[in-house]
Write an enzyme that holds these catalytic residues in place. Structure first.
Site, PDB file in Angstrom:
ATOM      1  N   HIS A  79      19.980-104.742 -71.850  1.00 59.19           N
ATOM      2  CA  HIS A  79      19.558-104.608 -70.459  1.00 59.19           C
ATOM      3  C   HIS A  79      18.716-103.344 -70.308  1.00 59.19           C
ATOM      4  CE1 HIS A  79      22.915-107.351 -68.653  1.00 59.19           C
ATOM      5  NE2 HIS A  79      22.232-107.923 -69.625  1.00 59.19           N
ATOM      6  N   GLU A  81      18.925-100.902 -68.214  1.00 54.20           N
ATOM      7  CA  GLU A  81      19.726 -99.693 -68.020  1.00 54.20           C
ATOM      8  C   GLU A  81      20.247 -99.172 -69.360  1.00 54.20           C
ATOM      9  OE1 GLU A  81      21.042-102.568 -64.628  1.00 54.20           O
ATOM     10  OE2 GLU A  81      20.191-102.722 -66.633  1.00 54.20           O
ATOM     11  N   CYS A 107      24.825-104.872 -63.899  1.00 56.30           N
ATOM     12  CA  CYS A 107      25.987-105.691 -64.230  1.00 56.30           C
ATOM     13  C   CYS A 107      27.164-104.754 -64.529  1.00 56.30           C
ATOM     14  CB  CYS A 107      25.689-106.571 -65.446  1.00 56.30           C
ATOM     15  SG  CYS A 107      25.550-105.641 -66.998  1.00 56.30           S
ATOM     16  N   TYR A 128      21.877-108.873 -57.760  1.00 58.34           N
ATOM     17  CA  TYR A 128      22.317-109.845 -58.767  1.00 58.34           C
ATOM     18  C   TYR A 128      23.431-110.685 -58.150  1.00 58.34           C
ATOM     19  CZ  TYR A 128      23.851-111.577 -63.334  1.00 58.34           C
ATOM     20  OH  TYR A 128      24.185-112.382 -64.389  1.00 58.34           O
TER      21      TYR A 128
END
Length: 149
Positions: A79, A81, A107, A128
């Site tokens: 991801h 991040e 997430c 999300y």
């Protein structure tokens, strides 16, 4: 967007404009992703300086293909991040007290990394479908700012 009560209206407006600018930059950075299903970009900012960046994609040295033949994201795709935080660690930079600008809300796995990295503020522009990452960040008293772009 939640406003910081310690700031004047003018300071809040300047911060909002700065937040929007960094979110736009994260959006541009997401264009580096080879992922078809979703492109996510991320910047880590400390003292008004970009100290790291990331976008979702495969690990260094892997082929730049994020989805399999059934259009399912491969399990080893990182991801945005996680890419930004690991880049900080690799360079020996500290993200303690920094702000993360990310195009999509984190997430749960990225939320854990954000907490451990000492990031104190997360600004995002798309929600999300799962909110467990945001809930964990709230529990850790990390300031969350949603700005619809």
């Amino acid at each position: 967007m939640e406003l910081n009560n310690n700031m004047t209206n003018e300071e809040q407006q300047k911060q909002l404009e700065l937040d929007k600018r960094y979110l736009r930059m994260a959006g541009v950075w997401s264009e580096n992703s080879y992922c078809v299903r979703r492109q996510v970009g991320c910047l880590v900012v400390k003292d008004k300086m970009i100290i790291s960046d990331g976008y979702n994609g495969t690990p260094s040295g892997f082929e730049n293909v994020c989805e399999d033949e059934n259009n399912v994201t491969k399990p080893y795709v990182l991801h945005a991040e996680a890419n930004a935080i690991t880049k900080l660690a690799r360079c020996g930079n500290s993200s303690d007290g920094a702000t993360m600008y990310v195009t999509d809300s984190p997430c749960i796995e990225c939320a854990k990394l954000i907490i451990q990295a000492g990031i104190k503020r997360v600004v995002y522009s798309k929600k999300y479908r799962l909110e467990d990452g945001l809930n964990l960040l709230k529990r850790a008293n990390i300031e969350l700012v949603y700005i619809e772009m």
